[in-house]
Motif scaffolding. Structure first.
Motif, PDB file in Angstrom:
ATOM      1  N   MET A 149       0.801  -1.345   0.133  1.00 52.64           N
ATOM      2  CA  MET A 149      -0.095   0.007  -0.006  1.00 52.64           C
ATOM      3  C   MET A 149       0.840   1.266  -0.049  1.00 52.64           C
ATOM      4  O   MET A 149       1.883   1.137   0.522  1.00 52.64           O
ATOM      5  CB  MET A 149      -0.788   0.178   1.203  1.00 52.64           C
ATOM      6  CG  MET A 149      -1.747  -0.990   1.447  1.00 52.64           C
ATOM      7  SD  MET A 149      -2.843  -0.620   2.884  1.00 52.64           S
ATOM      8  CE  MET A 149      -4.101  -2.049   2.745  1.00 52.64           C
ATOM      9  N   GLU A 153      -3.118   5.169   0.783  1.00 46.43           N
ATOM     10  CA  GLU A 153      -3.826   4.090   0.668  1.00 46.43           C
ATOM     11  C   GLU A 153      -3.811   3.233   2.164  1.00 46.43           C
ATOM     12  O   GLU A 153      -5.115   2.842   2.682  1.00 46.43           O
ATOM     13  CB  GLU A 153      -3.261   3.107  -0.133  1.00 46.43           C
ATOM     14  CG  GLU A 153      -3.728   3.629  -1.729  1.00 46.43           C
ATOM     15  CD  GLU A 153      -2.798   2.564  -2.701  1.00 46.43           C
ATOM     16  OE1 GLU A 153      -3.324   2.613  -3.626  1.00 46.43           O
ATOM     17  OE2 GLU A 153      -1.618   2.113  -2.247  1.00 46.43           O
ATOM     18  N   LEU A 190      -1.291  -0.278  -4.239  1.00 40.00           N
ATOM     19  CA  LEU A 190      -2.320  -1.284  -3.964  1.00 40.00           C
ATOM     20  C   LEU A 190      -2.037  -2.616  -4.696  1.00 40.00           C
ATOM     21  O   LEU A 190      -2.739  -2.542  -5.742  1.00 40.00           O
ATOM     22  CB  LEU A 190      -3.215  -0.697  -3.787  1.00 40.00           C
ATOM     23  CG  LEU A 190      -4.399  -1.551  -2.746  1.00 40.00           C
ATOM     24  CD1 LEU A 190      -3.953  -1.639  -1.506  1.00 40.00           C
ATOM     25  CD2 LEU A 190      -5.930  -1.084  -2.996  1.00 40.00           C
TER      26      LEU A 190
END
Length: 214
Positions: A149, A153, A190
């Motif tokens: 991430m 995020e 991600l």
């Protein structure tokens, strides 16, 4: 009262659930990781020849990472080689071989499940190249399940680097993955990484969407 990111995310999810609104904010795309090799600069030369440099052929999902043209053979105590194992770049400070549990049975090695880069005390393995052979006293692992991430995020998910989560995969064979490590870095994108054994067990492939269960 001060609210942190995880509290806000939980409140949003609860309200949307009560209103009957589907929330896909916790879904994560999947990347399937086949067996591969990371090499140090020293071992690149030992396997391919002095002055040799790896040849990138395809960028991977994480910025700065790429698949190389070069493929090698790995051998364990069974003496049954696995050929065509892809090298990934760029070079690292220490060489590392990542395989699946199924591969370990064929090779007769006992690699621990580890975060990439954590190779201390891991299994030995031999790598065979066109110009030489490298025997690692340690360096063979099964990569743990993990999610990359970005920092943004991570905030959106209410998670931080080093957290562990449970993930649900609704593939052909609905599966729940436990103890999935969260790795947060400003350079990451991600994506959840699992190996071929996990992917086959769940009946999912590259690009499938899985859901983080809080």
């Amino acid at each position: 009262m001060a609210y942190d990111a995880s509290m806000v995310a939980e409140i949003v999810n609860r309200v949307m659930a009560e209103c009957g609104v589907a929330n896909d904010s916790q879904t994560v795309p999947v990347g399937i990781s086949n067996r591969h090799i990371h090499l140090s600069a020293e071992h690149v030369e030992q396997l391919f020849g002095k002055g040799y440099e790896l040849t990138p052929i395809k960028d991977l999902s994480q910025p700065g990472q790429y698949a190389c043209k070069e493929q090698l053979t790995i051998v364990g105590p069974s003496l049954r080689p696995i050929e065509g194992v892809r090298v990934l770049g760029p070079v690292r400070s220490a060489s590392q071989v990542e395989i699946s549990r199924t591969d370990s049975f064929a090779l007769k090695v006992k690699p621990p499940v580890r975060e990439s880069g954590d190779i201390a005390g891991s299994a030995p393995i031999t790598i065979i190249g066109p110009k030489g052979v490298v025997t690692l006293k340690e360096g063979c692992i099964i990569a743990n399940r993990h999610i990359h991430m970005s920092e943004e995020e991570g905030i959106a998910f209410g998670l931080k680097d080093g957290d562990y989560v449970t993930v649900e995969a609704k593939g052909e064979r609905r599966t729940t993955f436990y103890d999935v490590q969260v790795r947060v870095n400003k350079a990451f994108r991600l994506e959840m990484h699992i190996d071929t054994d996990d992917a086959n067990a769940a009946g999912i492939g590259n690009g499938a969407k899985v859901k983080i269960i809080k």
